[in-house]
Design a protein around this motif. Structure first.
Motif, PDB file in Angstrom:
ATOM      1  N   TRP A 207      84.346  63.451  67.078  1.00 19.36           N
ATOM      2  CA  TRP A 207      85.431  64.410  66.845  1.00 19.36           C
ATOM      3  C   TRP A 207      85.027  65.429  65.799  1.00 19.36           C
ATOM      4  CZ3 TRP A 207      89.102  64.258  70.334  1.00 19.36           C
ATOM      5  CH2 TRP A 207      89.419  63.045  70.952  1.00 19.36           C
TER       6      TRP A 207
ATOM      7  N   ARG B 299      86.616  69.161  77.316  1.00 25.60           N
ATOM      8  CA  ARG B 299      86.614  68.555  75.985  1.00 25.60           C
ATOM      9  C   ARG B 299      87.793  67.639  75.834  1.00 25.60           C
ATOM     10  NH1 ARG B 299      89.759  72.924  73.003  1.00 25.60           N
ATOM     11  NH2 ARG B 299      90.905  73.670  74.784  1.00 25.60           N
TER      12      ARG B 299
ATOM     13  N   ILE C  20      85.409  77.199  72.306  1.00 27.25           N
ATOM     14  CA  ILE C  20      86.625  76.808  72.998  1.00 27.25           C
ATOM     15  C   ILE C  20      86.962  77.856  74.023  1.00 27.25           C
ATOM     16  CG2 ILE C  20      87.539  75.405  71.172  1.00 27.25           C
ATOM     17  CD1 ILE C  20      89.295  77.732  70.385  1.00 27.25           C
TER      18      ILE C  20
ATOM     19  N   HIS D 204      91.737  67.818  66.368  1.00 26.24           N
ATOM     20  CA  HIS D 204      90.300  67.586  66.502  1.00 26.24           C
ATOM     21  C   HIS D 204      89.908  67.783  67.958  1.00 26.24           C
ATOM     22  CE1 HIS D 204      91.035  65.717  62.647  1.00 26.24           C
ATOM     23  NE2 HIS D 204      89.738  65.519  62.468  1.00 26.24           N
ATOM     24  N   GLN D 205      88.658  68.129  68.173  1.00 25.27           N
ATOM     25  CA  GLN D 205      88.166  68.194  69.545  1.00 25.27           C
ATOM     26  C   GLN D 205      86.784  67.565  69.641  1.00 25.27           C
ATOM     27  OE1 GLN D 205      87.465  72.071  71.177  1.00 25.27           O
ATOM     28  NE2 GLN D 205      86.033  72.697  69.565  1.00 25.27           N
ATOM     29  N   SER D 206      86.464  67.145  70.826  1.00 25.71           N
ATOM     30  CA  SER D 206      85.137  66.623  71.123  1.00 25.71           C
ATOM     31  C   SER D 206      84.703  67.271  72.429  1.00 25.71           C
ATOM     32  CB  SER D 206      85.195  65.098  71.266  1.00 25.71           C
ATOM     33  OG  SER D 206      83.933  64.594  71.629  1.00 25.71           O
TER      34      SER D 206
ATOM     35  N   THR E 272      94.836  70.098  81.962  1.00 23.92           N
ATOM     36  CA  THR E 272      94.996  69.235  80.791  1.00 23.92           C
ATOM     37  C   THR E 272      95.582  67.906  81.231  1.00 23.92           C
ATOM     38  OG1 THR E 272      95.440  71.200  79.440  1.00 23.92           O
ATOM     39  CG2 THR E 272      95.990  69.069  78.475  1.00 23.92           C
TER      40      THR E 272
ATOM     41  N   LEU F 224      89.351  71.009  64.128  1.00 21.63           N
ATOM     42  CA  LEU F 224      89.623  72.317  64.714  1.00 21.63           C
ATOM     43  C   LEU F 224      90.662  73.067  63.880  1.00 21.63           C
ATOM     44  CD1 LEU F 224      88.598  73.752  67.232  1.00 21.63           C
ATOM     45  CD2 LEU F 224      90.494  72.786  68.505  1.00 21.63           C
TER      46      LEU F 224
ATOM     47  N   LEU G 258      90.854  66.540  73.276  1.00 27.30           N
ATOM     48  CA  LEU G 258      91.651  67.069  72.176  1.00 27.30           C
ATOM     49  C   LEU G 258      92.452  65.927  71.564  1.00 27.30           C
ATOM     50  CD1 LEU G 258      93.144  70.381  73.594  1.00 27.30           C
ATOM     51  CD2 LEU G 258      91.668  70.154  71.584  1.00 27.30           C
TER      52      LEU G 258
END
Ligand SMILES: [Zn+2]
Length: 213
Positions: A107, A128, A213, A115-117, A149, A110, A130
């Motif tokens: 992670w 990704r 992103i 957080h993002q991966s 999503t 952001l 989230l």
């Protein structure tokens, strides 16, 4: 998890494109992950495979009528045969766990607790994970293209409705939304786009390539 609670499914045209192998890797991963969580979409996919193989050998996959779908399913021994199996790991269904190579996501912050991966990102699009804190609002953003999503844990709501675990939101150019994570637990989503997102306030546009992103 109560699988029957899934309300937002894969639209037929996307299932057809997936069945025909016409989706980008990023979208295909989200679709495969939803299918692994959803017996309804698994059955619809079987129908697409059947029509693709038997009736439409040289034609592009097309939407089929509910009646035809029912006829096909009735002929199958086991319409709920799962896709090739990778094991689920925690909240990560098989196809996603395979994409993660059975490792925990890494992670990155952001902003605003989000957080993002990033699993993959290239000129075709990105996919990704989230991680959004419980109750957190994600700033307004629009899309240059399509965004899928899929909720893996918790839930979020936005102008278009409520999305619980297993639900799939389809965003397009016309959707400008402000998702808010449900109050009970962090919301973890798998999100794929075929174009960079247009965040309004989240961060300066110049930084976007940095965060990919
Ligand atoms: Zn479904």
């Amino acid at each position: 998890m109560n699988m029957s609670a899934i309300k937002h499914h894969i639209p037929d045209h996307l299932l057809a494109a997936y069945s025909a192998g016409n989706l980008s890797d990023a979208f295909a991963l989200v679709v495969a992950t939803h299918i692994s969580m959803c017996s309804d979409c698994r059955a619809s996919l079987e129908a697409h495979h059947m029509t693709g193989g038997i009736f439409l050998e040289d034609a592009p996959a097309q939407d089929i009528s509910a009646g035809l779908k029912g006829d096909i399913l009735a002929q199958l021994d086991n319409p709920f045969r799962p896709e090739p199996v990778h094991e689920r790991r925690g909240i990560y269904p098989g196809p996603l766990n395979a994409a993660l190579k059975a490792q925990d996501p890494i992670w990155k912050k952001l902003g605003m607790g989000v957080h993002q991966s990033i699993l993959s990102a290239d000129s075709e699009g990105s996919v990704r994970l989230l991680w959004i804190p419980a109750g957190q609002k994600v700033p307004d953003h629009g899309h240059n293209g399509l965004e899928l999503t899929l909720v893996l844990q918790g839930s979020f709501s936005d102008e278009t409705g409520f999305y619980g675990t297993g639900d799939l939101e389809i965003g397009d150019e016309d959707l400008e939304h402000t998702p808010t994570a449900g109050p009970d637990m962090p919301c973890i989503c798998l999100a794929a786009t075929d174009a960079p997102l247009r965040f309004k306030d989240f961060m300066p546009r110049l930084l976007q390539p940095l965060f990919r992103i």
